[in-house]
Motif scaffolding. Structure first.
Motif, PDB file in Angstrom:
ATOM      1  N   LEU B 373       0.811  -1.218   0.000  1.00  0.00           N
ATOM      2  CA  LEU B 373       0.000   0.000   0.000  1.00  0.00           C
ATOM      3  C   LEU B 373       0.844   1.267   0.000  1.00  0.00           C
ATOM      4  CD1 LEU B 373      -2.768  -0.653   2.669  1.00  0.00           C
ATOM      5  CD2 LEU B 373      -3.066  -0.350   0.230  1.00  0.00           C
ATOM      6  N   SER B 374       0.288   2.285  -0.601  1.00  0.00           N
ATOM      7  CA  SER B 374       0.874   3.610  -0.446  1.00  0.00           C
ATOM      8  C   SER B 374      -0.258   4.600  -0.170  1.00  0.00           C
ATOM      9  CB  SER B 374       1.660   4.031  -1.683  1.00  0.00           C
ATOM     10  OG  SER B 374       0.850   3.976  -2.822  1.00  0.00           O
ATOM     11  N   PHE B 375       0.095   5.706   0.455  1.00  0.00           N
ATOM     12  CA  PHE B 375      -0.881   6.739   0.787  1.00  0.00           C
ATOM     13  C   PHE B 375      -0.759   7.871  -0.232  1.00  0.00           C
ATOM     14  CE2 PHE B 375      -1.602  10.879   2.839  1.00  0.00           C
ATOM     15  CZ  PHE B 375      -2.945  10.733   3.156  1.00  0.00           C
ATOM     16  N   TYR B 376      -1.899   8.385  -0.633  1.00  0.00           N
ATOM     17  CA  TYR B 376      -1.899   9.464  -1.620  1.00  0.00           C
ATOM     18  C   TYR B 376      -2.640  10.673  -1.063  1.00  0.00           C
ATOM     19  CZ  TYR B 376      -2.993  12.136  -5.796  1.00  0.00           C
ATOM     20  OH  TYR B 376      -3.103  13.146  -6.716  1.00  0.00           O
ATOM     21  N   ALA B 377      -2.138  11.856  -1.312  1.00  0.00           N
ATOM     22  CA  ALA B 377      -2.865  13.084  -0.967  1.00  0.00           C
ATOM     23  C   ALA B 377      -2.536  14.147  -2.012  1.00  0.00           C
ATOM     24  CB  ALA B 377      -2.463  13.575   0.424  1.00  0.00           C
ATOM     25  N   GLY B 378      -3.538  14.914  -2.370  1.00  0.00           N
ATOM     26  CA  GLY B 378      -3.309  15.968  -3.362  1.00  0.00           C
ATOM     27  C   GLY B 378      -4.401  17.011  -3.298  1.00  0.00           C
ATOM     28  N   SER B 388     -18.706  19.807 -20.707  1.00  0.00           N
ATOM     29  CA  SER B 388     -18.700  19.035 -19.463  1.00  0.00           C
ATOM     30  C   SER B 388     -17.303  18.617 -19.062  1.00  0.00           C
ATOM     31  CB  SER B 388     -19.569  17.790 -19.635  1.00  0.00           C
ATOM     32  OG  SER B 388     -20.888  18.161 -19.907  1.00  0.00           O
ATOM     33  N   THR B 389     -16.309  19.171 -19.667  1.00  0.00           N
ATOM     34  CA  THR B 389     -14.931  18.768 -19.403  1.00  0.00           C
ATOM     35  C   THR B 389     -14.227  19.831 -18.565  1.00  0.00           C
ATOM     36  OG1 THR B 389     -14.929  17.737 -21.569  1.00  0.00           O
ATOM     37  CG2 THR B 389     -12.795  17.993 -20.505  1.00  0.00           C
ATOM     38  N   GLN B 390     -13.466  19.380 -17.594  1.00  0.00           N
ATOM     39  CA  GLN B 390     -12.684  20.302 -16.773  1.00  0.00           C
ATOM     40  C   GLN B 390     -11.208  20.005 -16.941  1.00  0.00           C
ATOM     41  OE1 GLN B 390     -14.025  19.713 -12.822  1.00  0.00           O
ATOM     42  NE2 GLN B 390     -16.077  20.461 -13.247  1.00  0.00           N
ATOM     43  N   PHE B 391     -10.445  21.035 -16.764  1.00  0.00           N
ATOM     44  CA  PHE B 391      -8.997  20.905 -16.812  1.00  0.00           C
ATOM     45  C   PHE B 391      -8.458  21.216 -15.423  1.00  0.00           C
ATOM     46  CE2 PHE B 391      -4.889  23.023 -17.207  1.00  0.00           C
ATOM     47  CZ  PHE B 391      -4.176  22.028 -17.836  1.00  0.00           C
ATOM     48  N   TYR B 392      -7.412  20.537 -14.999  1.00  0.00           N
ATOM     49  CA  TYR B 392      -6.917  20.770 -13.642  1.00  0.00           C
ATOM     50  C   TYR B 392      -5.432  20.451 -13.526  1.00  0.00           C
ATOM     51  CZ  TYR B 392      -7.808  15.793 -13.635  1.00  0.00           C
ATOM     52  OH  TYR B 392      -7.827  14.467 -13.967  1.00  0.00           O
ATOM     53  N   ILE B 393      -4.848  20.964 -12.452  1.00  0.00           N
ATOM     54  CA  ILE B 393      -3.506  20.548 -12.037  1.00  0.00           C
ATOM     55  C   ILE B 393      -3.584  20.170 -10.559  1.00  0.00           C
ATOM     56  CG2 ILE B 393      -2.206  21.896 -13.714  1.00  0.00           C
ATOM     57  CD1 ILE B 393      -1.744  23.951 -11.487  1.00  0.00           C
ATOM     58  N   GLU B 394      -2.730  19.243 -10.158  1.00  0.00           N
ATOM     59  CA  GLU B 394      -2.837  18.729  -8.793  1.00  0.00           C
ATOM     60  C   GLU B 394      -1.455  18.428  -8.212  1.00  0.00           C
ATOM     61  OE1 GLU B 394      -5.749  15.685  -8.388  1.00  0.00           O
ATOM     62  OE2 GLU B 394      -4.986  14.974  -6.458  1.00  0.00           O
ATOM     63  N   PRO B 395      -0.916  19.292  -7.349  1.00  0.00           N
ATOM     64  CA  PRO B 395       0.289  18.925  -6.598  1.00  0.00           C
ATOM     65  C   PRO B 395      -0.065  17.777  -5.651  1.00  0.00           C
ATOM     66  CG  PRO B 395      -0.244  21.257  -6.344  1.00  0.00           C
ATOM     67  CD  PRO B 395      -1.425  20.605  -6.972  1.00  0.00           C
ATOM     68  N   ASN B 396       0.822  16.826  -5.535  1.00  0.00           N
ATOM     69  CA  ASN B 396       0.458  15.643  -4.741  1.00  0.00           C
ATOM     70  C   ASN B 396       1.682  14.986  -4.144  1.00  0.00           C
ATOM     71  OD1 ASN B 396       1.449  13.379  -6.617  1.00  0.00           O
ATOM     72  ND2 ASN B 396       0.211  14.678  -7.969  1.00  0.00           N
ATOM     73  N   LEU B 397       1.431  14.094  -3.235  1.00  0.00           N
ATOM     74  CA  LEU B 397       2.514  13.274  -2.683  1.00  0.00           C
ATOM     75  C   LEU B 397       2.019  11.850  -2.468  1.00  0.00           C
ATOM     76  CD1 LEU B 397       2.160  12.679   0.640  1.00  0.00           C
ATOM     77  CD2 LEU B 397       2.676  15.082   0.739  1.00  0.00           C
ATOM     78  N   MET B 418       6.981  13.050  -4.515  1.00  0.00           N
ATOM     79  CA  MET B 418       6.259  14.315  -4.650  1.00  0.00           C
ATOM     80  C   MET B 418       6.151  14.651  -6.127  1.00  0.00           C
ATOM     81  SD  MET B 418       7.694  16.673  -1.615  1.00  0.00           S
ATOM     82  CE  MET B 418       7.552  16.166   0.077  1.00  0.00           C
ATOM     83  N   GLY B 419       5.038  15.191  -6.508  1.00  0.00           N
ATOM     84  CA  GLY B 419       4.888  15.474  -7.930  1.00  0.00           C
ATOM     85  C   GLY B 419       3.730  16.400  -8.213  1.00  0.00           C
ATOM     86  N   ILE B 420       3.522  16.604  -9.465  1.00  0.00           N
ATOM     87  CA  ILE B 420       2.397  17.432  -9.895  1.00  0.00           C
ATOM     88  C   ILE B 420       1.779  16.756 -11.117  1.00  0.00           C
ATOM     89  CG2 ILE B 420       3.830  18.980 -11.321  1.00  0.00           C
ATOM     90  CD1 ILE B 420       1.952  21.238 -10.211  1.00  0.00           C
ATOM     91  N   SER B 421       0.458  16.599 -11.074  1.00  0.00           N
ATOM     92  CA  SER B 421      -0.206  15.928 -12.189  1.00  0.00           C
ATOM     93  C   SER B 421      -1.218  16.885 -12.810  1.00  0.00           C
ATOM     94  CB  SER B 421      -0.898  14.644 -11.718  1.00  0.00           C
ATOM     95  OG  SER B 421      -1.905  14.948 -10.806  1.00  0.00           O
ATOM     96  N   SER B 422      -1.595  16.545 -14.002  1.00  0.00           N
ATOM     97  CA  SER B 422      -2.525  17.377 -14.728  1.00  0.00           C
ATOM     98  C   SER B 422      -3.424  16.457 -15.545  1.00  0.00           C
ATOM     99  CB  SER B 422      -1.739  18.325 -15.628  1.00  0.00           C
ATOM    100  OG  SER B 422      -2.628  19.123 -16.348  1.00  0.00           O
ATOM    101  N   GLY B 423      -4.608  16.918 -15.875  1.00  0.00           N
ATOM    102  CA  GLY B 423      -5.487  16.058 -16.655  1.00  0.00           C
ATOM    103  C   GLY B 423      -6.822  16.695 -16.933  1.00  0.00           C
ATOM    104  N   MET B 424      -7.724  15.863 -17.422  1.00  0.00           N
ATOM    105  CA  MET B 424      -9.059  16.330 -17.765  1.00  0.00           C
ATOM    106  C   MET B 424     -10.092  15.419 -17.130  1.00  0.00           C
ATOM    107  SD  MET B 424      -8.815  17.627 -21.676  1.00  0.00           S
ATOM    108  CE  MET B 424      -7.950  16.217 -22.260  1.00  0.00           C
TER     109      MET B 424
END
Lengths: 177, 428
Positions: B373-378, B388-397, B418-424
């Motif tokens: 297991l790993s823990f995720y938070a962002g 109906s589409t959204q765009f986002y960025i998410e700093p996370n660990l 640690m990272g940063i993700s982006s998507g739709m």
């Protein structure tokens, strides 16, 4: 202040505790560095490298066994890595006959610590490294061969030659007296 | 002699120059400056502070606005907007057989053909939402609410919801976050596609205490460095009207590291071929070839890209807050590792550079095929993108609870990523 308090302070990256640790153990660790590096500037460099590594890996100390022993082990590893970086270890065969220095003492019983450090410093780098590792720091020939990338028989022969050379220094000075 | 030397020097304290501590202190300051984890933490903290400020500013900006009353049949002064804009409003029912109902949701498509008068046509609706606490119930209604009316609206009130009762008084009230302009009210099922860059921070520890393992740990730590890594995932989920959401899917993540070691005093054997051509007086010549081998001493730089390739199943819970022109999503959850495929080169227990995994020869296999297991938070910052589409960025660990190394291996090896993700995100 106990070692435990000092360690916990250093783990917090507290500069005052780091200074206390340095003041308490730098003398002993400087002796370790001087054994491997006759040049004082190199020894001081090795001491600083050693303390940097100590502060970086202090969380690995598990409070079991001697803290001083652990510190020495870290500094010895740093010194060995530094020697390898300086590209001197494999050159001992050439250097072993190149150095011709003089040393004077009266008898082995009267040897002082500085005399011994001076004698060790007179050894060629290969003899000195193997002698330090085996006699002073308790490495086995297998460990020496693995660390220095040499054969075990080379390690043994270097040790024998180092002892002979030290013995010769003592004998010759006694005869001259 | 050996014991005499050892006894004499074991506790001997050499003089240490005064400058030694000053030099060390300067280097400690320099080392701290180089420390990459702190830079990442500061960077992520700055992003979170910025998002927090946006949240704060947006929340209080809305509270400070007083409801605006508009006169019926007033002339519109709505600026040109490139596409039709949809306003949801609640229409209070005060007469008729539907007296049990309090509120009706309707949609008004606004005609944005130009600045000036805007005709608002109430559409027929087939859904009435009965509001009782947080419970929503839908029933059919036959009433035709079709009518013609005009509204006046200024740009800043556009996101607001219009409350129109039967006597055609128009009032603006606080927006319902679920009827927000970039998140349509009935679109609660969603799918999202994310891609992110990560930076892994390796944490080595001693798993089996032994003095030689300390040296092994020290040596390994000095030869492995985290490099830019990445992850890609496809998730599907459901968002409750309250903003709570859950999502799951499949993820591919790769953690990259570099093994770098300089092997000193290496001897390389080179073959030299010397060709001499000797001309005689009569014009003939002799070719003499000489082949010799020489030993060249030098250093060998060993560099290997190590990687952990993982297939994971994330299970994420979150909460979405919607501001007037952006959204924040707070996500946290667990990631189950299904498969871990490792390959590369590290020091083995004899402190020799050795290949493992697919690059190795099989005898050295320090890492698990499943890392648990790993823990995720962002924290996600979202903005409307298209329909109906959204765009986002998410700093996370991500933090891996378990060691990547096998239980019989001397060292434990965990990771904080640690990272940063982006998507739709697409709402169905």
């Amino acid at each position: 202040m106990s070692d435990r308090e000092i360690i916990l302070g250093c783990l917090q990256n507290d500069r005052n505790y780091q200074k206390v640790l340095f003041d308490k153990y730098s003398g002993i660790l400087m002796t370790v560095c001087r054994r491997y590096f006759p040049d004082n500037a190199l020894a001081e460099d090795a001491l600083q490298d050693g303390f940097i590594r100590i502060f970086q890996s202090l969380q690995q100390f598990n409070f079991q066994g001697s803290f001083e022993g652990w510190l020495k082990k870290v500094v010895v590893n740093v010194a060995l890595r530094k020697i390898q970086t300086e590209r001197k270890v494999r050159d001992w065969m050439e250097l072993s006959t190149a150095e011709n220095k003089e040393f004077h003492c009266t008898s082995i019983d009267k040897l002082q610590e500085e005399d011994i450090l001076t004698m060790i410093s007179f050894l060629p780098v290969g003899y000195r490294t193997v002698f330090n590792m085996y006699v002073m720091d308790g490495f086995s020939h297998k460990e020496i061969s693995d660390t220095l990338s040499i054969t075990e028989s080379t390690s043994r022969s270097q040790l024998v030659k180092a002892r002979q050379m030290l013995q010769k220094m003592i004998t010759e000075t006694n005869e001259s007296d | 002699m050996d014991q005499f030397f050892k006894d004499k020097l074991d506790h001997y304290q050499s003089k240490v120059p005064q400058s030694a501590w000053q030099g060390l202190e300067a280097r400690l300051v320099e080392e701290q400056g180089k420390s990459k984890p702190y830079l990442w933490i500061i960077l992520i903290a700055l992003v979170l502070l910025t998002l927090g400020y946006l949240f704060y500013a947006d929340f209080f900006a809305e509270k400070e606005k007083e409801p605006v009353e508009l006169e019926n049949n007033a002339i519109a002064s709505i600026p040109a907007i490139p596409k039709s804009y949809q306003v949801n409003y609640q229409n209070k029912v005060e007469n008729g057989s539907e007296s049990m109902l309090d509120l009706i949701d309707e949609s008004l498509p606004l005609n944005r053909s130009g600045i000036g008068r805007s005709n608002v046509n109430a559409m027929e609706t087939n859904t009435i939402h009965y509001v009782a606490s947080d419970f929503y119930e839908s029933i059919s209604v036959t009433e035709n609410l079709k009518s013609d009316r005009s509204i006046t609206a200024s740009p800043e009130i556009l996101p607001y919801k219009a409350n129109i009762d039967r006597n055609r008084d128009l009032k603006l009230t606080w927006p319902d976050i679920n009827n927000h302009c970039y998140s349509k009210p009935n679109h609660y099922f969603f799918a999202e596609l994310n891609a992110g860059v990560d930076f892994p921070f390796q944490k080595l520890g001693i798993q089996h205490f032994a003095s030689e393992n300390q040296q092994y740990l020290t040596e390994r730590a000095g030869t492995e460095f985290g490099t830019v890594s990445y992850n890609l995932n496809l998730l599907a989920g459901y968002m409750h009207p309250t903003g709570l959401l859950a999502k799951t899917g499949i993820q591919y993540a790769q953690l990259n590291e570099k093994f770098y070691f300089v092997k000193q005093s290496m001897i390389k054997i080179q073959t030299q071929i010397t060709i001499d051509t000797m001309f005689k007086e009569d014009g003939s010549y002799i070719i003499h070839r000489d082949t010799t081998t020489i030993e060249v001493m030098g250093e060998e730089k060993l560099t290997t890209n190590n990687r952990f390739s993982m297939v994971d199943v994330p299970l994420i819970l979150g909460y979405r807050y919607a501001g007037s022109n952006f959204g924040l999503e707070f996500n946290a959850g667990l990631i189950f590792n299904v498969m871990n495929y490792s390959s590369g080169r590290i020091f083995d227990e004899k402190i020799e550079p050795t290949y493992y995994g697919a690059d190795g020869n099989g005898y050295f296999s320090p890492f698990k095929t499943r890392v648990g297991l790993s823990f995720y938070a962002g924290v996600r910052y979202m903005t409307g993108f298209y329909g109906s589409t959204q765009f986002y960025i998410e700093p996370n660990l991500r933090y891996y609870f378990n060691s990547f190394s096998n239980s019989d291996y001397p060292l434990s090896q965990k990771y904080l990523v640690m990272g940063i993700s982006s998507g739709m995100k697409y709402f169905f």
